[in-house]
Design a protein around this motif. Structure first.
Motif, short mmCIF file in Angstrom:
data_model
loop_
_atom_site.label_atom_id
_atom_site.label_comp_id
_atom_site.label_asym_id
_atom_site.label_seq_id
_atom_site.Cartn_x
_atom_site.Cartn_y
_atom_site.Cartn_z
N ASP A 176 0.81 -1.14 0.03
CA ASP A 176 -0.01 0.08 0.23
C ASP A 176 1.03 1.17 -0.11
O ASP A 176 1.79 1.60 1.00
CB ASP A 176 -0.98 0.13 1.22
N ASN A 217 -0.07 4.18 0.26
CA ASN A 217 -0.26 5.29 1.34
C ASN A 217 -0.39 4.91 2.84
O ASN A 217 -0.86 5.47 3.53
CB ASN A 217 -1.79 5.56 1.05
N ALA A 218 0.45 3.46 3.08
CA ALA A 218 0.51 3.13 4.43
C ALA A 218 1.13 4.20 5.22
O ALA A 218 2.09 4.69 4.82
CB ALA A 218 1.38 1.68 4.29
N GLY A 258 6.38 -0.74 -0.89
CA GLY A 258 5.69 0.46 -0.84
C GLY A 258 5.31 1.39 0.26
O GLY A 258 4.92 2.43 0.04
#
Length: 449
Positions: A342, A344-345, A375
């Motif tokens: 992810d 956007n983690a 990510g």
């Protein structure tokens, strides 16, 4: 999530009796990991709580007798991921490294098992052995359960290439991270987002070579009494200092003297304090606390494994979430942050006291590093220091530091992330041959995101 099946209906009481006899055969004392008895019973059923005795050691050992030297996850890890990137069906690799070359035919589901606490052994997707690295790998058929303790066991059926079995079966325990469904909340930096550093009590830059470089804008808004920054500052690179020489600045300086008599610098400082308070509990600053149901980091815990080490140690791996220490946070080696795919983690680390990176050796020598995988981005990592922060010699830091007070960077330390000193009180900044980059800044390294 896929349900794992039991391999046996044997009653726990029979297992406990068998374990008692097997433990007696292996003796006790010394060693970090638990040692269990002989046979393949544990590859069939997980022992009940309390059956494994931490600190037990094998009484039959020697240079020709194989043993396990490292595991991944390691014994005591409290933040293991539930899966391994790229593994089919979201499965996870569990590895054990041996002291001697092993007979690959003896590394199988009978000699290498994994089970959740109080549950049956899992049916693995595969068990394999790499003769080059002497590493055995058990691959699960589905993700592990979050916030769950597991035990891995290597049985006496595992033998060296010369035919010598392990002296005593080897067992270790770890726990998967508690991953909240919504993950950690984002942190709004407001007008402070484009800035590389901020200080409310002045900046000192030791005049050394190489010269400190800042890739991003700077806001200097000293509180009452910190007058050393109140010198002519301009958009073309002027830099007010409390001592030393100006750094190389790929950006501009905002201060009470530029560009609008403190209106902009004051607004940025206000947004910075708001961001700091947004990840502080109602108990009040500067203490860090339980934002979003934080996972505790026990007092005295250091984060990271030796630089470049293949061994995964207790607290060197984190998935997205909120983590808190009611004392301090110190990173001492390689710390891995896994975004789990992810981009956007968000990772938030709260410390009621200091945040720091241990001093290391410049160049290829051992030093502190924060490694971002799958990510994870520095722009989405936040370190809240209830007091001050110090990045030791040659440290490679990732993430934004919001420190209530001072931030110090020792010789050669670098940071991909914003460093804000004085988020709650008077905060000074000290440089010494450093590089600070705002993630995504045109002058920042391409990997700084």
């Amino acid at each position: 999530m896929k349900t794992f099946e039991n391999l046996s209906g044997t009653k726990p009481v029979l297992l406990a009796i068998a374990l008692s006899a097997l433990l007696a055969a292996c003796g006790g004392g010394g060693g970090r990991d638990a040692i269990l008895g002989t046979g393949n019973l544990l590859s069939v059923l997980q022992p009940p709580a309390g059956a494994i005795i931490p600190g037990a050691a094998c009484t039959t050992a020697g240079v020709t007798i194989p043993t396990v030297t490292a595991t991944n996850p390691s014994n005591g890890n409290q933040f293991a991921s539930t899966s391994t990137t790229g593994v089919a069906a979201g499965g996870k690799h569990i590895t054990a490294t041996f002291s001697l070359p092993m007979n690959a035919a003896t590394i199988n589901a009978s000699s290498f098992s994994l089970a959740p606490q109080g549950g049956a052994a899992l049916v693995p997707a595969s068990v394999s052995y790499n003769a080059t690295t002497s590493v055995a790998t058990l691959t699960t058929a589905a993700p592990l359960l979050a916030n769950t303790s597991y035990t891995g066991v290597i049985q006496k059926g595992a033998s060296s290439a010369a035919g010598t079995p392990v002296g005593c079966p080897y067992a270790w325990t770890f726990k998967t991270a508690a991953v909240a469904a919504a993950g950690a909340p984002s942190v709004n930096l407001g007008r402070a987002a484009p800035f590389g550093i901020a200080a409310t009590a002045g900046v000192t830059n030791t005049p050394t070579v190489p010269v400190t470089t800042i890739n991003g804008n700077v806001v200097l808004d000293p509180v009452s009494g910190a007058t050393c920054n109140l010198v002519p500052i301009n958009a073309s690179g002027g830099f007010g200092l409390c001592g030393g020489s100006p750094p190389v600045l790929n950006g501009q300086v905002i201060s009470p003297l530029f560009p609008d008599a403190g209106a902009t610098s004051g607004a940025i400082k206000s947004d910075l304090m708001a961001a700091y308070l947004s990840i502080t509990p109602p108990a009040g600053p500067p203490a860090a606390g339980s934002l979003g149901g934080a996972t505790p980091i026990p007092a005295g815990t250091t984060l990271g494994a030796p630089t470049g080490s293949a061994q995964v140690q207790g607290d060197n791996y984190f998935v997205p979430g909120v983590y808190q220490s009611l004392t301090s946070i110190m990173v001492t080696g390689d710390l891995t942050l896994d975004g789990l795919g992810d981009p956007n983690a968000v990772f938030i680390f709260q410390s009621s006291s200091t945040v720091g990176a241990a001093a290391g050796t410049p160049g290829p020598g051992p030093h502190t590093r924060i490694l971002l995988i799958n990510g994870a981005k520095a722009s989405n990592v936040f370190w809240q220091a209830g007091s001050s922060a110090t990045l030791g010699t040659a440290a490679e830091w990732q993430g934004n530091i919001l420190a209530a007070a001072d931030i110090t960077m020792v010789t050669g330390a670098t940071s991909c992330g914003r460093l804000f000193a004085g988020a709650f009180t008077s905060g000074a900044f000290v440089f010494d041959s450093n590089v600070v980059s705002v993630p995504g800044n045109p002058s920042a390294p391409a990997t700084c995101q």
